[in-house]
Design an enzyme around this catalytic site. Structure first.
Site, PDB file in Angstrom:
ATOM      1  N   ARG A 253       0.854  -1.183   0.000  1.00 41.92           N
ATOM      2  CA  ARG A 253       0.000   0.000   0.000  1.00 41.92           C
ATOM      3  C   ARG A 253       0.888   1.230   0.000  1.00 41.92           C
ATOM      4  O   ARG A 253       1.951   1.248   0.619  1.00 41.92           O
ATOM      5  CB  ARG A 253      -0.921   0.028   1.224  1.00 41.92           C
ATOM      6  CG  ARG A 253      -2.045  -0.989   1.202  1.00 41.92           C
ATOM      7  CD  ARG A 253      -3.078  -0.664   0.114  1.00 41.92           C
ATOM      8  NE  ARG A 253      -4.217  -1.582   0.121  1.00 41.92           N
ATOM      9  CZ  ARG A 253      -4.301  -2.695  -0.585  1.00 41.92           C
ATOM     10  NH1 ARG A 253      -3.254  -3.050  -1.354  1.00 41.92           N
ATOM     11  NH2 ARG A 253      -5.362  -3.458  -0.553  1.00 41.92           N
ATOM     12  N   GLU A 281      -3.701   6.755  -4.561  1.00 37.04           N
ATOM     13  CA  GLU A 281      -3.658   5.588  -5.449  1.00 37.04           C
ATOM     14  C   GLU A 281      -3.339   6.002  -6.885  1.00 37.04           C
ATOM     15  O   GLU A 281      -2.557   5.349  -7.575  1.00 37.04           O
ATOM     16  CB  GLU A 281      -5.005   4.857  -5.396  1.00 37.04           C
ATOM     17  CG  GLU A 281      -5.105   3.646  -6.296  1.00 37.04           C
ATOM     18  CD  GLU A 281      -4.487   2.393  -5.703  1.00 37.04           C
ATOM     19  OE1 GLU A 281      -4.388   1.399  -6.442  1.00 37.04           O
ATOM     20  OE2 GLU A 281      -4.096   2.399  -4.526  1.00 37.04           O
ATOM     21  N   HIS A 300      -1.438  -0.593 -10.049  1.00 33.56           N
ATOM     22  CA  HIS A 300      -1.972  -1.584  -9.099  1.00 33.56           C
ATOM     23  C   HIS A 300      -2.415  -2.852  -9.826  1.00 33.56           C
ATOM     24  O   HIS A 300      -3.542  -3.319  -9.685  1.00 33.56           O
ATOM     25  CB  HIS A 300      -3.142  -0.981  -8.296  1.00 33.56           C
ATOM     26  CG  HIS A 300      -3.345  -1.655  -6.973  1.00 33.56           C
ATOM     27  ND1 HIS A 300      -4.025  -1.056  -5.934  1.00 33.56           N
ATOM     28  CD2 HIS A 300      -2.957  -2.876  -6.509  1.00 33.56           C
ATOM     29  CE1 HIS A 300      -4.064  -1.886  -4.889  1.00 33.56           C
ATOM     30  NE2 HIS A 300      -3.414  -2.987  -5.219  1.00 33.56           N
TER      31      HIS A 300
END
Length: 342
Positions: A253, A281, A300
């Site tokens: 993360r 993100e 991701h």
């Protein structure tokens, strides 16, 4: 008239729009229909359900088959699901939809975290091997030169023979990375507060404090869970301790790394990075991360993608089959374990 009783559990799918179509093949839907009383094409995207068919299915459901984007199972939702006894999550973390109300009700929970860990570990292995060979820099240099060059000389200091790799976190993914690294000639360091020297020895790694790991490793790969205690655990001090030319890999993360401190090191060219996750993100459109030559930035994708979703579906349906047979889940999720896991 002869009456037969269908003892198969009632199952309802609950996940985000478009997920079921990618998660479940026709083979999966056929298997699910054989294991359970269900409409394998009926999916709850939100709960409580405005659609009458979903509301009726929720009222009968004994098992929810969930995946990414599953709605939170609040006390209000559970009140509409009086027969619910289990949640089978066909993905990794259950923290986004399993609430305290689920545990208070005694609902059994399982997840396909073990299946989702595999592609992340594979991505990490590839990143480690490419980092040691400086593949990204060599490809960029080759494209610039387009001419004969002394690559042997330029390759001084590269290579994966006896290179030291530091893994932060002995999570499912971290442990799988340790397994994948065994055939190679790496020295592997591990930092995890829950792993002592004896367990580290069994894993074939050396347990060390975080600062020491960063100082000794040519590649540092982050596999710790996102918790208050792990926020920015890779901070300015740890980054400064990393050797010149070292690579940071983050597939965990973005919040685990001090973003501004890392950006400073990357802008100076002192460190390299492979970043599959960032904070936020989605980096700002003007972020240098998109263009820096010493950064490989991916959106991701290390976790299950494409046909890798079908591995999670297979694992989830195995658990549905166990539930239907009256057997305990092979990979249950316990509320106490969530305090220090993803």
């Amino acid at each position: 008239m002869h009456h037969t009783t269908d003892n198969r559990p009632a199952v309802l799918l609950a996940m985000g729009p478009g997920i079921a179509e990618r998660l479940l093949t026709d083979r999966h839907r056929t298997r699910l229909a054989a294991l359970a009383r269900t409409d394998p094409y009926l999916v709850a995207h939100e709960l409580p359900a405005p659609a009458p068919a979903v509301a009726a299915a929720l009222a009968e459901a004994e098992v929810l088959l969930t995946c990414w984007g599953a709605p939170p199972l609040t006390a209000g939702v559970l009140a509409s699901a009086p027969r619910l006894r289990a949640v089978v999550h066909a993905a990794g973390s259950v923290k986004h939809h399993i609430t305290d109300a689920c545990w208070e009700r005694g609902i059994a929970v399982t997840s396909a975290a073990a299946a989702n860990a595999l592609p992340v570990a594979e991505y990490t292995l590839a990143a480690i091997l490419f980092a040691g060979k400086r593949v990204l820099a060599s490809a960029q240099r080759y494209a610039e030169l387009r001419a004969p060059h002394d690559w042997l000389r330029e390759g001084d200091g590269t290579g994966n023979y006896h290179r030291t790799v530091g893994l932060v976190g002995a999570s499912r993914i971290g442990r799988r990375v340790i397994e994948l690294l065994r055939p190679f000639d790496f020295r592997v360091l591990l930092h995890d507060p829950y792993v002592d020297a004896a367990e580290a020895a069994r894993l074939g790694v050396e347990a060390v404090p975080l600062d020491e790991l960063c100082a000794r490793s040519s590649v540092v790969s982050v596999h710790a869970p996102q918790l208050p205690a792990t926020e920015r655990m890779i901070g300015a001090r740890q980054l400064a301790a990393m050797p010149d030319g070292a690579t940071l890999i983050n597939t965990a993360r973005g919040s685990l790394v001090d973003g501004p401190a890392l950006l400073g090191e990357l802008l100076s060219g002192r460190l390299h990075a492979v970043l599959d996750v960032t904070e936020p993100e989605l980096p700002d459109r003007r972020s240098p991360l998109y263009d820096l030559p010493n950064v490989l930035l991916t959106p991701h994708i290390a976790g299950s993608l494409g046909n890798e979703l079908h591995r999670m579906a297979d694992l989830a349906l195995d658990e549905v089959e166990r539930f239907a047979s009256g057997k305990p889940f092979a990979d249950p999720v316990h509320p106490t374990a969530l305090r220090h896991s993803a």
